[in-house]
Design an enzyme around this catalytic site. Structure first.
Site, PDB file in Angstrom:
ATOM      1  N   GLU A 437     -58.294  17.849 119.275  1.00  0.00           N
ATOM      2  CA  GLU A 437     -58.483  18.882 118.240  1.00  0.00           C
ATOM      3  C   GLU A 437     -57.161  19.297 117.611  1.00  0.00           C
ATOM      4  O   GLU A 437     -56.956  20.466 117.285  1.00  0.00           O
ATOM      5  CB  GLU A 437     -59.189  20.125 118.801  1.00  0.00           C
TER       6      GLU A 437
HETATM    7  C1  LIG Z   1     -60.224  12.141 125.663  1.00  0.00           C
HETATM    8  C2  LIG Z   1     -60.028  12.196 124.186  1.00  0.00           C
HETATM    9  C3  LIG Z   1     -61.064  12.621 123.378  1.00  0.00           C
HETATM   10  C4  LIG Z   1     -60.901  12.660 121.987  1.00  0.00           C
HETATM   11  N1  LIG Z   1     -61.963  12.993 121.187  1.00  0.00           N
HETATM   12  C5  LIG Z   1     -61.862  12.823 119.844  1.00  0.00           C
HETATM   13  C6  LIG Z   1     -63.000  12.970 119.006  1.00  0.00           C
HETATM   14  O1  LIG Z   1     -64.095  13.281 119.458  1.00  0.00           O
HETATM   15  N2  LIG Z   1     -62.846  12.731 117.683  1.00  0.00           N
HETATM   16  C7  LIG Z   1     -61.652  12.365 117.128  1.00  0.00           C
HETATM   17  O2  LIG Z   1     -61.591  12.160 115.927  1.00  0.00           O
HETATM   18  N3  LIG Z   1     -60.552  12.231 117.901  1.00  0.00           N
HETATM   19  C8  LIG Z   1     -60.624  12.452 119.240  1.00  0.00           C
HETATM   20  N4  LIG Z   1     -59.530  12.300 120.036  1.00  0.00           N
HETATM   21  C9  LIG Z   1     -58.261  11.976 119.427  1.00  0.00           C
HETATM   22  C10 LIG Z   1     -57.288  13.146 119.437  1.00  0.00           C
HETATM   23  O3  LIG Z   1     -57.708  14.126 118.540  1.00  0.00           O
HETATM   24  C11 LIG Z   1     -55.886  12.589 119.139  1.00  0.00           C
HETATM   25  O4  LIG Z   1     -55.479  11.876 120.291  1.00  0.00           O
HETATM   26  C12 LIG Z   1     -54.900  13.670 118.781  1.00  0.00           C
HETATM   27  O5  LIG Z   1     -55.197  14.241 117.535  1.00  0.00           O
HETATM   28  C13 LIG Z   1     -53.464  13.149 118.736  1.00  0.00           C
HETATM   29  O6  LIG Z   1     -53.363  11.974 118.006  1.00  0.00           O
HETATM   30  P1  LIG Z   1     -52.638  10.709 118.661  1.00  0.00           P
HETATM   31  O7  LIG Z   1     -53.216  10.471 119.995  1.00  0.00           O
HETATM   32  O8  LIG Z   1     -52.634   9.597 117.687  1.00  0.00           O
HETATM   33  O9  LIG Z   1     -51.149  11.187 118.890  1.00  0.00           O
HETATM   34  P2  LIG Z   1     -49.929  11.171 117.780  1.00  0.00           P
HETATM   35  O10 LIG Z   1     -50.461  11.677 116.512  1.00  0.00           O
HETATM   36  O11 LIG Z   1     -49.384   9.792 117.819  1.00  0.00           O
HETATM   37  O12 LIG Z   1     -48.954  12.187 118.416  1.00  0.00           O
HETATM   38  C14 LIG Z   1     -48.039  11.871 119.474  1.00  0.00           C
HETATM   39  C15 LIG Z   1     -47.076  13.055 119.635  1.00  0.00           C
HETATM   40  O13 LIG Z   1     -46.323  13.241 118.420  1.00  0.00           O
HETATM   41  C16 LIG Z   1     -46.508  14.565 117.928  1.00  0.00           C
HETATM   42  N5  LIG Z   1     -46.581  14.530 116.466  1.00  0.00           N
HETATM   43  C17 LIG Z   1     -47.331  13.712 115.705  1.00  0.00           C
HETATM   44  N6  LIG Z   1     -47.150  13.989 114.398  1.00  0.00           N
HETATM   45  C18 LIG Z   1     -46.276  15.017 114.337  1.00  0.00           C
HETATM   46  C19 LIG Z   1     -45.714  15.778 113.272  1.00  0.00           C
HETATM   47  N7  LIG Z   1     -46.034  15.545 111.998  1.00  0.00           N
HETATM   48  N8  LIG Z   1     -44.856  16.775 113.590  1.00  0.00           N
HETATM   49  C20 LIG Z   1     -44.544  17.036 114.867  1.00  0.00           C
HETATM   50  N9  LIG Z   1     -45.050  16.359 115.918  1.00  0.00           N
HETATM   51  C21 LIG Z   1     -45.910  15.365 115.655  1.00  0.00           C
HETATM   52  C22 LIG Z   1     -47.808  15.067 118.549  1.00  0.00           C
HETATM   53  O14 LIG Z   1     -47.841  16.484 118.648  1.00  0.00           O
HETATM   54  C23 LIG Z   1     -47.794  14.385 119.914  1.00  0.00           C
HETATM   55  O15 LIG Z   1     -47.048  15.130 120.814  1.00  0.00           O
HETATM   56  C24 LIG Z   1     -59.659  12.292 121.426  1.00  0.00           C
HETATM   57  C25 LIG Z   1     -58.601  11.896 122.251  1.00  0.00           C
HETATM   58  C26 LIG Z   1     -58.775  11.828 123.608  1.00  0.00           C
HETATM   59  C27 LIG Z   1     -57.637  11.341 124.464  1.00  0.00           C
END
Ligand SMILES: Cc1cc2nc3c(=O)[nH]c(=O)nc-3n(C[C@H](O)[C@H](O)[C@H](O)COP(=O)(O)OP(=O)(O)OC[C@H]3O[C@@H](n4cnc5c(N)ncnc54)[C@H](O)[C@@H]3O)c2cc1C
Length: 591
Positions: A437
């Site tokens: 989220e």
């Molecule tokens: C168990 C699980 C359930 C999930 N359920 C859903 C779901 O139902 N629907 C759905 O759509 N998604 C879902 N997700 C996805 C989840 O919302 C994302 O994993 C999350 O938004 C983070 O994206 P990412 O994993 O690509 O991390 P990234 O975006 O790659 O982030 C990695 C790190 O970099 C930081 N970061 C990234 N961009 C920036 C920025 N611009 N400025 C500062 N810091 C930054 C982040 O805070 C984080 O610490 C789920 C994930 C998991 C693991």
């Protein structure tokens, strides 16, 4: 691994710190009474305690095996979900026009906390359905609403929320799932979504996917995203289920916690494209999704509170039973709760949990006010308050979930690290809530870059002024049970005020410096707000003591928070104001 829903505690905070009692008096909720609020919370607490909580360990151990394209939910979950939906819990805050009960979001928030204490993996599915209901009720066409809302509200069908793709996590604007116009008003979706919670399962006959995708001629970035409803099974004109849509679960993830919640990779368009229906307008999908996400963000914050509450209960029970060493003045071996350091951990757990609960409930009350108040200016102010508090509720409460669950492991010693006691499961389950989220880092950025500037900074300043009023009230009662609460809270609030002014002055000129301070600033705001809310609760308890109630516990928690946790505010202020330079120079240290 027992859990007993703390219904009296929850009801108290809802009515006092979160302001539900005042809102009822003002008539915001029509003929809703405090007695009805108590009755609903008690009933939800009973269901959470007796039916869902025992399934938490089952879900953790069994997981959600994936066989021949289907996800098999843990034993007992289907029956529990059926009974939960039949009891009307899914539609508690949903519009009455669609079969819901139209009760306050604040009351729903109280229930969501308890579903999450009972089992976070169980609760996360329904809260996403609730978020989908909000989005569809706000933005869907009459036709879509008629076809899908009654079944979503009753819980007969569940919903999912689908943003994430391999290259599009926090950066939602990078998503590539494609939607083509067909010419008959429907669309066809192709592409892949990852990490989709409850993307596939056997709890309900149909699953309604809310999917973000991009039209071929859409502008790039978030301005070119549209929201679509994609049913797992198509729905015939008479409401019965038709054929399977061109959407399937490809696989499920193996993960650290919430093992009972299936996390799915979804594939659309193996056979030309999944039938999809537009929600709202083309390219305005982020707008609709925000309706869904704000609701879901608060619900995920409540997941943090729920897990923190359960971890605290469990640690307390263990600390009363386990005997080690001799506390000063004791004659024989003492229960570990007699040791000051263990009590410090337990008090930290209790105070953080209650503060996070109060912040989440206050956010929900603000949402109700923004939707229900007669006066336009009141609605606007409440909307700003809810907007300000939503990222705080999400990020602070989920951080609290992790910190408290971690302390819970510590209180158990080695028995916390092995799986037997269940303390480890709370820690594993809590970890995800700070990530999904919108990560907590993204919440902090949202708070600083979008919420602080609301009404030219007037929204946050009004909030700080309100917190000061609490300090005046605490000082006025001058109750020795509150110790130095007024003085420590006053200092914390002034730290918040200065850090806010500093950030507002930097947002345009040195955005990097402001972004570097976002996370400590969110914690600072939550620390001042949480401390003030616990003090509000304590004041209400002291006032009620005239009617025989005992205010000792609430006063002790408020005092502990002010004297042990709110004092961290000055360090947080310093980190916001002075920390940016060293972060700018981080490259050398990270080389
Ligand atoms: C168990 C699980 C359930 C999930 N359920 C859903 C779901 O139902 N629907 C759905 O759509 N998604 C879902 N997700 C996805 C989840 O919302 C994302 O994993 C999350 O938004 C983070 O994206 P990412 O994993 O690509 O991390 P990234 O975006 O790659 O982030 C990695 C790190 O970099 C930081 N970061 C990234 N961009 C920036 C920025 N611009 N400025 C500062 N810091 C930054 C982040 O805070 C984080 O610490 C789920 C994930 C998991 C693991």
């Amino acid at each position: 691994m027992t859990y007993r829903a703390p219904v009296a505690d929850i009801a108290f905070t809802l009515k006092h710190a979160a302001g539900l009692g005042r809102a009822i008096e003002e008539g915001l909720y029509g003929d809703l009474t405090e007695e009805l609020v108590d009755a609903v919370i008690a009933e939800a607490g009973k269901f959470a305690t007796e039916v869902i909580a025992p399934l938490n360990l089952v879900g953790d151990k069994h997981g959600t095996p994936f066989r021949d394209g289907s996800v098999i939910m843990p034993p007992g979950w289907k029956e529990a979900y059926r009974d939960w939906a039949a009891a009307g819990w899914n539609g508690l805050a949903a519009p009455a026009d669609w079969g819901g009960q139209g009760l306050p979001h604040a009351l729903s928030a109280a229930c969501i906390e308890m579903w999450n204490s009972a089992s976070a993996a169980f609760a996360i599915g329904p809260v996403l359905t609730m978020a989908g209901i909000e989005a569809l009720a706000a933005h869907g066409s009459d036709d879509l609403q008629r076809t899908y809302l009654p079944k979503l509200v009753s819980g007969e069908w569940m919903g999912t929320m689908q943003l994430t793709e391999p290259q599009a996590g926090s950066d939602v604007g990078a998503l590539r799932a494609r939607a083509e116009r067909v010419g008959d008003g429907t669309y066809r979706i192709t592409g892949q979504k990852i990490f989709i919670t409850y993307g596939e399962h056997d709890l309900t006959d149909n699953i309604v996917h809310f999917v973000l995708a991009r039209l071929p001629d859409a502008p790039s970035g978030t301005k070119g995203i549209s929201l679509f409803l994609v049913p797992k099974f198509l729905v015939n004109a008479d409401g019965t289920l038709g054929g399977a849509n061109d959407a399937r679960c490809h696989s499920i993830e193996h993960k650290l916690g919430i093992h009972g919640s299936p996390t799915c990779t979804m594939v659309y368009g193996d056979h030309g494209g999944a039938v999809a229906y537009l929600i709202g307008e083309e390219n305005r999908g982020m707008n609709c999704m925000f309706t869904m996400m704000n609701n879901a963000r608060l619900a995920v914050g409540l997941q943090g509170v729920g897990i923190a509450e359960r971890a605290t209960q469990q640690a307390l029970a263990y600390a009363r039973e386990r005997r080690q060493g001799r506390a000063p003045g004791a004659s024989g071996s003492s229960p570990i709760i007699a040791h000051a350091d263990v009590r410090r951990m337990l008090m930290t757990m209790r105070a953080l949990t209650r503060a996070a609960r109060a912040i989440c409930f206050a956010t929900a009350t603000a949402i109700d006010r923004a939707q229900r108040h007669d006066d336009k200016a009141e609605r606007r102010d409440a909307h700003d308050r809810a907007s300000l508090l939503t990222p705080v509720a999400k990020a602070f409460s989920t951080d609290v979930g992790i910190e408290v669950a971690s302390l819970g492991v510590q209180v158990h010693g080695g028995m916390g690290y092995v799986e037997e006691t269940g303390a480890a499961q709370h820690f594993r389950d809590a970890r995800i809530a700070a990530i999904y989220e919108g990560t907590n880092g993204i919440q902090a950025i949202d708070l600083v870059t979008r919420k602080l500037p609301l009404a030219d900074g007037a929204a946050v300043r009004a909030y700080v002024d309100e917190l000061r009023e609490t300090v005046v009230a605490v000082a006025a009662v001058n109750d020795p049970a509150l110790g130095h609460t007024a003085a420590r809270l006053a200092e914390a609030i002034e730290c918040l005020d200065r850090a806010t002014a500093w950030l507002l002055g930097r947002l345009d000129k040195t955005p990097d410096a402001a972004l570097a301070g976002a996370t400590p600033y969110l914690r600072l705001l939550a620390t001042a707000a949480g401390g003030a809310m616990l003090a509000e609760d304590a004041l209400a308890a002291i006032r009620a003591s005239g009617q025989g109630a005992d205010p000792t516990g609430r006063a002790a928690a408020a005092r502990f928070f002010a004297e042990n946790l709110a004092v961290q505010a000055s360090g947080l202020e310093r980190t916001v104001v002075e920390g940016a330079d060293s972060i700018a120079e981080a490259e050398a240290a990270l080389a």
